[in-house]
Design an enzyme around this catalytic site. Structure first.
Site, PDB file in Angstrom:
ATOM      1  N   CYS A  70       0.715  -1.267   0.023  1.00 33.11           N
ATOM      2  CA  CYS A  70      -0.117  -0.133  -0.081  1.00 33.11           C
ATOM      3  C   CYS A  70       0.947   1.457  -0.173  1.00 33.11           C
ATOM      4  O   CYS A  70       2.070   1.262   0.272  1.00 33.11           O
ATOM      5  CB  CYS A  70      -0.858   0.025   1.257  1.00 33.11           C
ATOM      6  SG  CYS A  70      -1.872  -1.611   1.504  1.00 33.11           S
ATOM      7  N   HIS A 119       7.708 -33.356 -24.142  1.00 29.59           N
ATOM      8  CA  HIS A 119       7.443 -34.092 -22.966  1.00 29.59           C
ATOM      9  C   HIS A 119       6.156 -33.590 -22.244  1.00 29.59           C
ATOM     10  O   HIS A 119       5.866 -33.695 -21.205  1.00 29.59           O
ATOM     11  CB  HIS A 119       8.549 -33.983 -22.028  1.00 29.59           C
ATOM     12  CG  HIS A 119      10.029 -34.601 -22.206  1.00 29.59           C
ATOM     13  ND1 HIS A 119      10.005 -35.834 -22.580  1.00 29.59           N
ATOM     14  CD2 HIS A 119      11.170 -33.864 -23.089  1.00 29.59           C
ATOM     15  CE1 HIS A 119      11.381 -36.091 -23.058  1.00 29.59           C
ATOM     16  NE2 HIS A 119      11.970 -34.785 -23.161  1.00 29.59           N
ATOM     17  N   TRP A 173      -3.675  -1.866  -1.559  1.00 32.84           N
ATOM     18  CA  TRP A 173      -3.710  -3.168  -1.868  1.00 32.84           C
ATOM     19  C   TRP A 173      -4.344  -4.211  -1.247  1.00 32.84           C
ATOM     20  O   TRP A 173      -3.569  -4.268   0.029  1.00 32.84           O
ATOM     21  CB  TRP A 173      -2.308  -3.496  -2.697  1.00 32.84           C
ATOM     22  CG  TRP A 173      -2.078  -4.705  -3.402  1.00 32.84           C
ATOM     23  CD1 TRP A 173      -2.385  -4.924  -4.759  1.00 32.84           C
ATOM     24  CD2 TRP A 173      -1.927  -6.038  -3.061  1.00 32.84           C
ATOM     25  NE1 TRP A 173      -2.221  -6.263  -5.137  1.00 32.84           N
ATOM     26  CE2 TRP A 173      -1.987  -7.004  -4.069  1.00 32.84           C
ATOM     27  CE3 TRP A 173      -1.689  -6.526  -1.764  1.00 32.84           C
ATOM     28  CZ2 TRP A 173      -1.683  -8.129  -4.081  1.00 32.84           C
ATOM     29  CZ3 TRP A 173      -1.417  -7.786  -1.639  1.00 32.84           C
ATOM     30  CH2 TRP A 173      -1.416  -8.770  -2.726  1.00 32.84           C
ATOM     31  N   LYS A 186       3.405  -2.348  -7.199  1.00 34.92           N
ATOM     32  CA  LYS A 186       4.789  -2.461  -7.491  1.00 34.92           C
ATOM     33  C   LYS A 186       5.471  -2.947  -6.350  1.00 34.92           C
ATOM     34  O   LYS A 186       6.592  -3.809  -6.699  1.00 34.92           O
ATOM     35  CB  LYS A 186       4.906  -0.785  -7.700  1.00 34.92           C
ATOM     36  CG  LYS A 186       6.513  -0.731  -8.138  1.00 34.92           C
ATOM     37  CD  LYS A 186       6.562  -1.416  -9.494  1.00 34.92           C
ATOM     38  CE  LYS A 186       7.945  -0.840  -9.906  1.00 34.92           C
ATOM     39  NZ  LYS A 186       8.506  -1.624 -11.335  1.00 34.92           N
ATOM     40  N   ASN A 195       0.770   0.118   6.066  1.00 33.10           N
ATOM     41  CA  ASN A 195       1.155  -0.815   4.933  1.00 33.10           C
ATOM     42  C   ASN A 195       1.945  -1.799   5.603  1.00 33.10           C
ATOM     43  O   ASN A 195       2.893  -1.627   6.436  1.00 33.10           O
ATOM     44  CB  ASN A 195       2.266  -0.032   4.037  1.00 33.10           C
ATOM     45  CG  ASN A 195       2.722  -0.968   3.244  1.00 33.10           C
ATOM     46  OD1 ASN A 195       2.314  -1.943   2.570  1.00 33.10           O
ATOM     47  ND2 ASN A 195       4.189  -0.493   2.739  1.00 33.10           N
ATOM     48  N   GLY A 196       1.106  -2.989   5.294  1.00 33.08           N
ATOM     49  CA  GLY A 196       2.191  -4.343   6.066  1.00 33.08           C
ATOM     50  C   GLY A 196       1.074  -5.100   6.457  1.00 33.08           C
ATOM     51  O   GLY A 196      -0.173  -4.966   5.761  1.00 33.08           O
ATOM     52  N   GLU A 253       1.285 -10.489 -16.819  1.00 29.71           N
ATOM     53  CA  GLU A 253       0.885  -9.441 -15.923  1.00 29.71           C
ATOM     54  C   GLU A 253       0.274  -8.422 -16.365  1.00 29.71           C
ATOM     55  O   GLU A 253      -0.712  -7.726 -15.402  1.00 29.71           O
ATOM     56  CB  GLU A 253       2.073  -9.250 -14.947  1.00 29.71           C
ATOM     57  CG  GLU A 253       3.019  -8.291 -15.688  1.00 29.71           C
ATOM     58  CD  GLU A 253       4.291  -8.150 -14.743  1.00 29.71           C
ATOM     59  OE1 GLU A 253       4.065  -8.420 -13.408  1.00 29.71           O
ATOM     60  OE2 GLU A 253       5.283  -7.992 -15.132  1.00 29.71           O
ATOM     61  N   ARG A 276       1.372   1.433  -5.901  1.00 27.64           N
ATOM     62  CA  ARG A 276       1.532   0.711  -4.790  1.00 27.64           C
ATOM     63  C   ARG A 276       0.232  -0.105  -4.514  1.00 27.64           C
ATOM     64  O   ARG A 276       0.252  -0.875  -3.659  1.00 27.64           O
ATOM     65  CB  ARG A 276       2.094   1.323  -3.541  1.00 27.64           C
ATOM     66  CG  ARG A 276       3.417   2.007  -3.928  1.00 27.64           C
ATOM     67  CD  ARG A 276       3.958   2.644  -2.651  1.00 27.64           C
ATOM     68  NE  ARG A 276       4.165   1.791  -1.304  1.00 27.64           N
ATOM     69  CZ  ARG A 276       5.317   1.309  -1.045  1.00 27.64           C
ATOM     70  NH1 ARG A 276       6.256   1.631  -1.837  1.00 27.64           N
ATOM     71  NH2 ARG A 276       5.414   0.606  -0.245  1.00 27.64           N
ATOM     72  N   GLU A 330      11.023 -14.262 -18.406  1.00 27.88           N
ATOM     73  CA  GLU A 330      10.644 -13.197 -18.068  1.00 27.88           C
ATOM     74  C   GLU A 330       9.571 -12.499 -19.110  1.00 27.88           C
ATOM     75  O   GLU A 330       8.929 -11.758 -18.833  1.00 27.88           O
ATOM     76  CB  GLU A 330      12.044 -12.214 -18.120  1.00 27.88           C
ATOM     77  CG  GLU A 330      11.878 -10.810 -18.019  1.00 27.88           C
ATOM     78  CD  GLU A 330      11.124 -10.089 -17.037  1.00 27.88           C
ATOM     79  OE1 GLU A 330      10.812  -8.992 -16.940  1.00 27.88           O
ATOM     80  OE2 GLU A 330      10.891 -11.095 -15.978  1.00 27.88           O
ATOM     81  N   LYS A 367       5.918 -10.992 -18.165  1.00 30.63           N
ATOM     82  CA  LYS A 367       5.450  -9.401 -18.887  1.00 30.63           C
ATOM     83  C   LYS A 367       4.035  -9.543 -19.430  1.00 30.63           C
ATOM     84  O   LYS A 367       3.224  -8.484 -19.166  1.00 30.63           O
ATOM     85  CB  LYS A 367       6.700  -8.982 -19.697  1.00 30.63           C
ATOM     86  CG  LYS A 367       7.769  -8.146 -19.070  1.00 30.63           C
ATOM     87  CD  LYS A 367       7.163  -7.003 -18.086  1.00 30.63           C
ATOM     88  CE  LYS A 367       8.485  -6.948 -17.072  1.00 30.63           C
ATOM     89  NZ  LYS A 367       8.273  -8.038 -15.878  1.00 30.63           N
TER      90      LYS A 367
END
Length: 607
Positions: A2, A503, A76, A602, A100-101, A487, A27, A480, A484
């Protein structure tokens, strides 16, 4: 995760807090809220959804909302669904708090306070914290905070208002980031410096379990025992322009285009006489001859940067490298040999799992090296050694330039270890360093491919599933690239080592299914071409990313990008730019919110 902002001073706190929340919305953006201190008590407004909802509530009031002191929050969601009732700030009649936490023992606190007729109005863990502070409040904010902090378990950064002191901010932290900004017209608290760059670049770092009292012209910081703390003043090296879009449609596109500069800013200070040079970073002269094994820990995009680094270091320096997801490292009882260096990589330097993994490595007596982009971050302060990646602020949730400079740092480490251990002569190292710096410059030549990728993005936009394949270091890049895309475009995407297709995965390749194939390593060229032919024979659409020096049959691809023919070793620096641009333009074609993808934030400061 947050975002927290607070202000007290001569200007209108409401305007400043809303501006700060706008800069922090990356955030978290599930809800937003603001509390201000007034003579007759604390006034709080909250809204579900993006910050604009809160802004409209403020602007649509019959009378203007003004105050000299206030706190704000953009959320968030962790505990409790995104809603107005769960939005911060959480308040009692006497105390308002943003957080935040995660408060891990909130259920025990809630149960105890509920028995004492403290009614809870939300589903959040944060409300337990504010009601605990209120429970201990007897007119002395410091005393109430100190008693509450001793009981709280988990992580937190708090911004607090007390109705008895409407012109003061209070702040405290444990494991979650919080800074105190010093401005000409007032003072601030914030989750990070980007929130306050338009007002000041000077700030204090609040340390673990310190409590700050902040007025418009003074800051006091004390420990839990009441002793005062003299803080070192820091100056941010980022400008406000660096945290704005600068004419680009999205922060992500701007940050992709900033990669050539970020790479050179990270590399140049670490080159002397053509060789890797780290003494200015404080690394001892014998640093690169001390260790016989490296252990990387990271999360998300940084994990894939570490995976590239593993391939480079093992190839050049012949030092074994292990790469762990930080969240797994902590819980698998890792074995770390005596002569092992643990390297923690994080853009923000606040990633909760990476920080906890770093602490575990320290508790085992291992040397630790942090690779971070944010100066003064928690991971930097706890590591024995630190290397800064000079990417500047990265605002878009999807990391781009941060990944590239993290990979660049692993190249520098690989070359330094190889030279120090005699695997490369100084002449050979200088030659590779020349190739490396030339690669950083050549990224400029890749950016114009964006126009082509924008044209073909529609080919991907309507698909429900997508695959990336590669071999060797290209497999790391495939992972990677897949991350990208998924998301920010919400397309299901998977990355595979190309040899593994047969396989099981090849059963998913049917007519028209898109496959992005990376082909940049000459020694693996015949093998990967055979894998691509397997895809084509089953009707898959192939988008090929390769080198202009490779002779590739036209019948194995539908679309192609040919990158400058630099040495294979350095191709990841170029390839990733294409993968980032592809993800960006597919996301735009699908009408997605590129900079703020759903459910993501983020800086992951919670487990």
């Amino acid at each position: 995760m947050c975002g927290i902002i607070g202000y007290t001073g001569a200007n209108n706190a409401v305007d400043i807090v809303l501006e700060g929340l706008s800069n922090l919305e990356y955030r978290g953006y599930d809800s937003a809220g603001i509390s201000i201190g007034l003579a007759d008590g604390i006034k709080t407004l909250k809204a579900e959804g993006r910050l604009q909802g809160l802004r409209e509530k403020v602007e649509n009031r019959e009378s203007p909302l003004t105050a000299s002191c206030g706190i704000g929050h953009t959320r968030w969601a962790t505990h409790g669904e995104p809603s107005e009732r769960n939005a911060h700030p959480h308040c009692t009649e006497r105390v308002s708090l943003v957080h935040n936490g995660i408060i891990e023992n909130y259920m025990q606190i809630k149960g105890r306070l509920s028995q004492q007729n403290s009614a809870f109005a939300s589903d959040t863990d944060t409300e337990a914290a504010v009601r605990l502070i209120d429970h201990y409040y007897n007119g002395d904010p410091f005393d109430a905070l100190a008693k509450a902090l001793v009981e709280l378990e988990g992580s937190f950064a708090f911004g607090v208002l007390f109705s008895d002191y409407p012109d003061r901010l209070y702040a405290a932290r444990k494991d979650s980031p919080l800074i105190i900004g010093l401005g000409g017209h007032g003072n601030f608290i914030a989750s990070d410096v980007t929130a306050i760059l338009s007002h000041t670049r000077e700030y204090y770092l609040l340390d673990e379990l310190e409590i700050a009292q902040i007025t418009g012209n003074r800051v006091w910081v004390r420990r839990l025992d009441g002793s005062t703390v003299e803080k070192e003043l820091n100056t941010a090296n980022w400008s406000i322009d660096a945290a704005q879009k600068g004419g680009f449609d999205h922060f992500m596109l701007k940050e992709i285009y900033e990669q050539p500069k970020a790479l050179m800013d990270t590399i140049h200070p670490r080159v002397r006489d053509g060789l890797p040079f780290f003494e200015a970073d404080g690394l001892p002269t014998d640093f690169f001859s001390r260790y016989k094994k490296l252990h990387f820990i990271a999360c998300g995009t940084a994990f894939y940067a570490c995976t590239v680094g593993k391939a480079l270091i093992e190839k050049l320096a012949r030092i074994p490298v292990e790469v762990d997801l930080a969240s797994e490292f902590r819980y698998r009882d890792p074995i770390l040999p005596e002569d092992c260096l643990v390297v923690a990589i994080s853009q923000s330097g606040e990633t909760a799992d990476t920080l906890a993994a770093l602490r575990l490595a320290k508790s085992m007596g291992k040397d630790t090296l942090a690779v971070v982009n944010v100066i003064g971050s928690s991971i930097e302060r706890e590591a024995a050694f630190v290397l800064h990646t000079f990417a500047g602020p990265e605002i878009a949730v999807a990391s781009t330039k941060a990944f590239s400079v993290q990979v660049a740092m692993t190249y520098l480490l690989a070359l330094a270890f190889a030279c120090a251990n005699g695997r490369l002569s100084e002449a050979e190292t200088r030659g590779l360093m020349d190739d490396f710096t030339q690669t950083a410059v050549t990224t400029e030549e890749v950016l114009p491919w964006g126009a082509y990728l924008e044209k073909i993005a529609g080919r991907f936009a309507d698909t429900s599933s997508l695959f990336y394949i590669g071999r060797g270091v290209d497999h790391a890049l495939a992972m990677e690239g897949s991350l990208k895309l998924k998301e920010i475009s919400y397309i299901h995407s998977e990355a595979y080592a190309a040899g593994e297709l047969k396989h099981g995965t090849i059963s998913l390749i049917t007519e028209g299914v898109p496959v992005v194939a990376l082909v940049t390593q000459r020694d693996l060229l015949p093998k990967i071409v055979s894998n691509i032919k397997e895809v084509r024979s089953r009707g898959g659409y192939v988008f090929l990313i390769t080198k202009e020096s490779f002779d590739i049959d036209e019948d194995i691809y539908d679309d192609i990008i040919r990158l400058p023919g630099l040495p294979d070793l350095f191709m990841p620096i170029l390839s990733v730019v294409v993968l980032q641009l592809l993800a960006y333009y597919v996301s735009v074609a699908r009408g997605c919110d590129v900079d703020k993808p759903r459910n993501l934030a983020k800086s992951v400061t919670v487990e």
